[in-house]
Scaffold this motif. Structure first.
Motif, PDB file in Angstrom:
ATOM      1  N   THR A   1       1.107  -1.183   0.030  1.00 56.77           N
ATOM      2  CA  THR A   1       0.071  -0.027   0.113  1.00 56.77           C
ATOM      3  C   THR A   1       0.862   1.343  -0.156  1.00 56.77           C
TER       4      THR A   1
ATOM      5  N   ARG B   1      -3.009  -9.160   3.028  1.00 54.41           N
ATOM      6  CA  ARG B   1      -3.552  -8.469   1.800  1.00 54.41           C
ATOM      7  C   ARG B   1      -3.380  -9.452   0.659  1.00 54.41           C
TER       8      ARG B   1
ATOM      9  N   ASP C   1      -4.863  -9.498  -4.456  1.00 54.05           N
ATOM     10  CA  ASP C   1      -5.613  -8.941  -3.046  1.00 54.05           C
ATOM     11  C   ASP C   1      -7.120  -9.134  -3.643  1.00 54.05           C
ATOM     12  N   LEU C   2      -8.117  -8.888  -2.563  1.00 53.43           N
ATOM     13  CA  LEU C   2      -9.543  -8.885  -2.698  1.00 53.43           C
ATOM     14  C   LEU C   2     -10.057  -8.082  -3.769  1.00 53.43           C
ATOM     15  N   ASP C   3      -9.379  -7.030  -4.360  1.00 55.10           N
ATOM     16  CA  ASP C   3      -9.859  -6.094  -5.550  1.00 55.10           C
ATOM     17  C   ASP C   3      -9.187  -6.557  -6.820  1.00 55.10           C
ATOM     18  N   GLY C   4      -8.487  -7.885  -6.749  1.00 52.14           N
ATOM     19  CA  GLY C   4      -7.812  -8.279  -7.898  1.00 52.14           C
ATOM     20  C   GLY C   4      -6.593  -7.840  -8.462  1.00 52.14           C
ATOM     21  N   LYS C   5      -6.120  -6.837  -7.563  1.00 47.78           N
ATOM     22  CA  LYS C   5      -4.643  -6.234  -7.886  1.00 47.78           C
ATOM     23  C   LYS C   5      -3.565  -7.094  -7.381  1.00 47.78           C
TER      24      LYS C   5
ATOM     25  N   GLU D   1       1.153  -4.020  -8.051  1.00 46.86           N
ATOM     26  CA  GLU D   1       1.035  -3.013  -6.765  1.00 46.86           C
ATOM     27  C   GLU D   1       2.820  -2.877  -6.624  1.00 46.86           C
TER      28      GLU D   1
END
Ligand SMILES: [Zn+2]
Length: 411
Positions: free
Chosen positions: A35, A132, A157-161, A166
């Motif tokens: 992040t 994550r 991650d849960l958003d598909g990233k 990242e």
């Protein structure tokens, strides 16, 4: 050498400075892997390492290596480190201590103008927590050849990233190959994350290795029936059979002390109605032990008992082992270096086994490895209230210093 000590205040101040990045209201930290906050933490660490005269390299998994040159820079490095990412409601010390203790060792060597034959590197392993991006310890796993690079970078991650995307976004998609180079020794300093050192009133845990694990899923099928009209003798109560196995799991744990852990933590009874005899029960078993022979013996005992219980009661049973993680035994010389370091520095110490996974567990597959534990308050970790004293942290850091210089040869 005996007189060389780290600066506990400086270590503490660095820990508190790092803890501001992602600080939570309850005094913990939320700095999830890759992040913007993780980037901020990595940047801060890198700037401190630059100030300490290190060269910094980043590999394709985003692992950071800050290197203090040796007088023979062709020799393999002595490496230390841990992780800067945290759980969503994590603490200030888990992982961060191991990274900043490594930095404090380099700062101390600079203070005393000590040169070592081998170079020394401080590593920051990407995404240790697995919060994550699953699984945990994925980047040290790639380093150790447990996972391939493509697998590591494609974790989402849960958003598909993905980790690969990242890493690029925050500027930590490095160019160095991941692993594949010789390491003289690896040490990881870490808070214990358990209550043993505090209870035994010891300052240093000399970590011998980490527990192996076997996880099971068991389904027992009996027969649903009315709780009133069905006589006791004619029942096939799946929960009764499961209960016998739960008690046996506990017995196996108790009979294989020290070190065995045996837990049934999840149970689903069906139809879960107060006046229906349970027809089907699903539950899990978690076995842990640092010796593979004992883990196998525990496995055999569980299987035999479960099969007999199912057979005697006329139940159907589905018995599956869903995960096996072999025990980790750390390198004798590295373990000795930690024990000797505790003695030189004059700290009380005890041998201990890690109940949790750490980057060092994977690194130990490709390099001689040891770990140093320090107590944490009430054994609490993965919690915003995680606490450790400046004195204990400084002690762990001093032991790390001694262990590292013992392996890196002072010139
Ligand atoms: Zn950790």
């Amino acid at each position: 050498m005996q007189n060389m000590n780290v600066k506990g205040d400086r270590l503490w101040e660095s820990l508190m400075e790092m803890a501001k990045i992602g600080a939570t209201e309850k005094g913990g930290c939320c700095r999830l892997a890759l992040t913007d906050l993780d980037k901020e933490g990595r940047d801060l660490f890198s700037s401190w390492c630059n100030d300490a005269g290190c060269t910094i390299k980043v590999d394709k998994m985003g692992n950071i290596f800050a290197r203090r040159a040796g007088t023979r820079d062709d020799l393999p490095p002595v490496m230390t480190g841990s992780h800067l990412d945290t759980q969503p409601t994590g603490g200030k010390y888990d992982g961060v201590f191991g990274v900043l203790a490594g930095l404090e060792v380099l700062r101390t060597l600079n203070d005393f103008d000590v040169k070592t034959e081998h170079p020394i590197e401080v590593a920051v392993w990407t995404n240790e927590e697995g919060s994550r991006f699953a699984p945990a310890m994925v980047a040290s796993g790639v380093f150790a050849g447990v996972f391939d690079l493509e697998y590591g970078l494609s974790r989402a991650d849960l958003d598909g990233k993905t980790m690969g995307e990242e890493l690029k976004r925050i500027g930590y998609a490095g160019t160095e190959e991941v692993g594949g180079r010789e390491i003289k020794a690896f040490f990881e300093a870490h808070i214990e994350q358990g209550p043993i050192l505090e209870h035994e009133e010891k300052t240093i845990g000399v970590v011998m290795g980490a527990q192996g694990q076997r996880w099971y899923e068991i389904t027992i099928t009996g027969q649903e029936a009315h709780a009133g009209p069905t006589p006791m003798a004619r029942r096939k109560d799946a929960l009764v059979a499961a209960s016998k196995i739960v008690c046996e799991v506990n017995r196996i744990g108790l009979d294989n002390q020290p070190f065995a852990c045996a837990t049934v933590g999840l149970i689903q009874s069906s139809p879960n109605s107060r006046n229906t005899i349970p027809g089907e029960v699903f539950f899990t078993v978690d076995f842990r032990h640092p010796k593979d022979e004992i883990l196998s013996k525990m496995d055999a005992e569980l299987r035999a008992f479960a099969e007999k219980t199912a057979k005697d009661g006329g139940y159907e049973m589905k018995f599956e082992e869903i995960w096996y993680s072999p025990p980790v035994e750390f390198d004798k010389d590295c373990v000795n270096a930690v024990r000797k370091g505790s003695e030189i520095a004059g700290y009380s110490h005890m041998d201990i086994i890690s109940g949790a996974g750490h980057d060092a567990c994977y690194v130990s597959r490709v390099a001689p490895t040891g770990m140093i534990f320090v107590p944490c308050e009430n054994g609490i970790s993965h919690n915003e209230e995680e606490e450790a004293t400046p004195e204990d942290l400084a002690a762990g850091c001093n032991v790390l210093l001694h262990a590292i210089v013992e392996r890196a040869n002072i010139v």
